[in-house]
Design an enzyme around this catalytic site. Structure first.
Site: not given
Ligand code: SAM
Length: 277
Positions: A18, A41, A96, A114, A140, A160
């Site tokens: 971040h 993500h 994020s 998401e 994503g 991410d």
């Molecule tokens: N980017 C966020 C942040 O920095 O606050 C944190 C993201 S977290 C590491 C990963 C997220 O991706 C989770 O909320 C999960 O539900 C989501 N996720 C998992 N597989 C995914 C996909 N194929 N496409 C989109 N989101 C996905």
């Protein structure tokens, strides 16, 4: 999918990701021309550090909570101030998209994917239904393919993923490759957990084969429970980022260290050069 970011919000890996995200967004704001922020993500947008998950893991105590109270050099403090301001002082830690929202101007737009509908809904609430930012409950990687290049032709994509699937590295690499084919000038920020350094090294070498990039790693310990090293790769980095990272990394390493083997890495991949976005 088992991944729940509630356990990890505000940890040292979030701090690195971040803090760098904010530096790239501030660079994009240097020109009046609109930019687009794409988060593949996106997560739920706001996380309660007093909630049961964060309390159980205790990870934020080694991350944002430690950083908030730390004495840091004036040079690093200046670079961290916009991130710390966006992160706030209370128990709700922004994800994020919420951090990015704080740096979007009226002319800028955001697009967040998401996969989990509940997390996407939570995110919509966290963003207070900001008209500038669209939240889509979808994969994503597919979203990235569909949404680049953005009409603004300038901007940043944050990739991410949770890295729970064995093929996540492959999926990130392949989607980055096709996104760069369609949008060679785009900036991309990829987060990775560094659990096996050889795997991370091979991934970075592969990314360096696609484009110029900066690799920025932070290790807080060599052994311990859970993740101890993390990395961010910035493809087509702003020209100021290398110097900013060189100022930030020693301070973040010192403040977030859990043992005497804490360390950082800052490396150019594919001969990174100045971005002209
Ligand atoms: N980017 C966020 C942040 O920095 O606050 C944190 C993201 S977290 C590491 C990963 C997220 O991706 C989770 O909320 C999960 O539900 C989501 N996720 C998992 N597989 C995914 C996909 N194929 N496409 C989109 N989101 C996905």
């Amino acid at each position: 999918m088992n991944y729940r970011h509630e356990f990890h919000a505000g940890n040292f890996a979030d701090v690195l990701k971040h803090a760098l995200l904010v530096r790239v967004l501030l660079y994009l704001r240097r020109k009046d021309k609109p930019f687009r922020y794409i988060d593949t993500h996106a997560g739920a947008g706001l996380f309660d550090l007093d909630g049961p998950e964060a309390q159980r893991s205790g990870e934020a105590r080694g991350g944002i909570l430690r950083l908030r109270d730390a004495n840091i050099s004036p040079e690093a403090a200046e670079l961290l101030a916009p991130y710390l301001e966006a992160a706030g002082a209370g128990p709700l830690y922004p994800g994020s998209p919420k951090i990015a929202q704080a740096f979007l101007r009226p002319q800028d737009r955001g697009l967040c994917c998401e996969l989990l509908p509940e997390a996407a809904n939570h995110l919509r609430g966290a963003l207070a239904r900001d008209k500038r930012i669209k939240v889509i409950a979808r994969d994503g990687f597919e979203g990235l393919n569909a949404f680049v290049p953005p009409p603004e032709r300038r901007g940043l994509v944050l990739i991410d993923p949770p890295f729970e699937r064995r093929d996540d590295y492959e999926r990130v690499h392949d989607s980055l490759e096709s996104a760069l084919r369609k949008w060679p000038g785009g900036m991309f920020m990829v987060w990775q957990p560094v659990k096996e350094p050889e795997v991370a090294d091979a991934f970075c070498a592969a990314v360096g084969g696609l484009a110029e990039a900066l690799r920025i790693d932070l290790q807080v310990a060599t052994s311990g429970k859970g993740l101890t090293r993390t990395g961010v790769i910035v493809v087509n980095p702003p020209y100021v980022l290398e110097q900013e990272a060189a100022t930030l990394l020693p301070e973040l390493t010192r403040v977030l260290a859990q043992d005497e083997r804490a360390a950082f890495w800052l490396e150019r991949l594919g001969a990174a050069k100045v971005s002209s976005q």
